[in-house]
Each structure stands twice: as C-alpha cells, then as structure tokens.
Design a protein around this motif. Structure first.
Motif, short mmCIF file in Angstrom:
data_model
loop_
_atom_site.label_atom_id
_atom_site.label_comp_id
_atom_site.label_asym_id
_atom_site.label_seq_id
_atom_site.Cartn_x
_atom_site.Cartn_y
_atom_site.Cartn_z
N PHE A 15 -11.29 4.29 -2.00
CA PHE A 15 -10.62 4.04 -0.73
C PHE A 15 -8.98 4.39 -0.81
N GLU A 16 -8.49 3.92 -2.01
CA GLU A 16 -7.03 4.11 -2.23
C GLU A 16 -6.72 5.84 -2.46
N ALA A 167 -6.59 1.03 2.77
CA ALA A 167 -7.65 1.18 2.05
C ALA A 167 -8.65 0.07 2.32
#
Length: 202
Positions: A15-16, A167
């Motif tokens: 997600f980052e 994120a």
C-alpha cells in the motif's frame, strides 16, 4: 520499479508502494486533474485513472484475482488515490513545489487509521461528540455505503488539519470488503487508545 521506503510496516508495504505510484501520477498537472475529477464523478467512469496509474506503477491486486472481480478489488485503491489527489497532492504547476522535490512521507503504522485520525481531530478543534458520531456512523455502514460516506469524513478531517495515512486507508478499505468487523474494531481501538501508548509498544 517502485521501492518500499525504509522502516515500512510489512503489512503496509504494497500500500505504501501504491501511494508512491499515486504521488508520481499526481506529479503532472494532467495526472492530478484526472485523479481529482474522478472523485467529483464518484468513480462512476474510472477508465482515465488507469491511464495515469498503470504507467506510474500499477494497482497491486493479486495476480490470481478472477477477471470478473478485478474492478471490485481495485476499487479501494482507486478511492484512496483520488482522495489523496483532492486533499494532499501538491499542485505540480507551482514553481516552488516541483514533484522531484516532494519528500516521501514517513512510513505509516497500521494503527494510524480512521479512528486515529478522528482522535487527532479532537486535538485540532473537532468536538469529541462530533468525532465519536462520525466514527459510529462509518462503522454502521456496509462497504457500498461506506465508500459513499467516506469522502465527506475525509474532507472534514483534512479541512480541520487532522492527518490521514493514505496507505493505511487503502489497506483498510480492501479489508473492509471482506472483514468489516475487524476493521471496525481496529478503528475503535485506535480512536480510544492514546497514540503515545501505541508508540511505546512498538
């Protein structure tokens, strides 16, 4: 290839990386406009998002996701992307804020979720009753209703100066599709537990 920032929580790594993709996509005026417009259109016709997100790094859904479920799996990522574009993406037209000079945000922690953001908002002017009511309302919703209501909550948070960890939001939205009860509990825990307590237990 998108790299994961040092210090990234393992659960948040994809997600980052995706949010790094989104920052790149927002690094041009055209990309930022496309992402912002998609929120105005309620993601009803998101094909243009793919023209800026796929070249910038793609959308990290599982390779074995059935074709008929791909758009459903991608939706949480798209929503997080357009909300970031509206509320936090710097304007690339500004000569004092060029994309190449935009710093990478500090890696988030999984507990820095919507509950945490609402708790932070109570320290920047939001009444506790308002924050509690917003959390209770969101947690009462199923996914389809949540995604319709969430943009208003994010707008309230960001206009009041409360942070949103994009994120974490993307991860929680993907989890909410399958395990909403778990996400609601996580939000409630983060809302009621002081941040210093969580930081001290890392």
């Amino acid at each position: 290839m998108t790299t994961t920032p040092a210090g990234t929580n393992g659960a948040l790594a994809p997600f980052e990386r995706f949010m790094a993709t989104v920052r790149r996509a927002c690094g041009t005026p055209e990309g930022r406009v496309i992402l912002r417009q998609a929120l105005t259109d309620n993601l009803e016709n998101p094909w243009q998002l793919y023209t800026v997100l796929l070249p910038a790094g793609g959308i990290p859904i599982r390779d074995d996701t059935p074709e008929h479920l791909r758009q459903q799996a991608e939706h949480p990522f798209l929503l997080a992307a357009v909300l970031y574009a509206v509320h936090d993406a710097p304007n690339p037209r500004r000569t004092d804020n060029r994309p190449l000079t935009i710093p990478t945000p500090k890696p988030a922690q999984t507990w820095e979720n919507i509950g945490w953001s609402l708790a932070r908002a109570t320290h920047t002017g939001m009444r506790r009753e308002t924050a509690t009511g917003a959390l209770s309302h969101l947690c009462a919703l199923e996914y389809d209703d949540l995604i319709r209501e969430l943009p208003a909550t994010i707008s309230m948070l960001r206009s009041g100066g409360a942070p949103v960890r994009w994120a974490v939001l993307a991860r929680d939205l993907t989890r909410y599709q399958r395990w909403p009860a778990d996400v609601r509990i996580d939000w409630a825990r983060s809302y009621t537990t002081p941040a210093t307590s969580k930081e001290n237990t890392k």
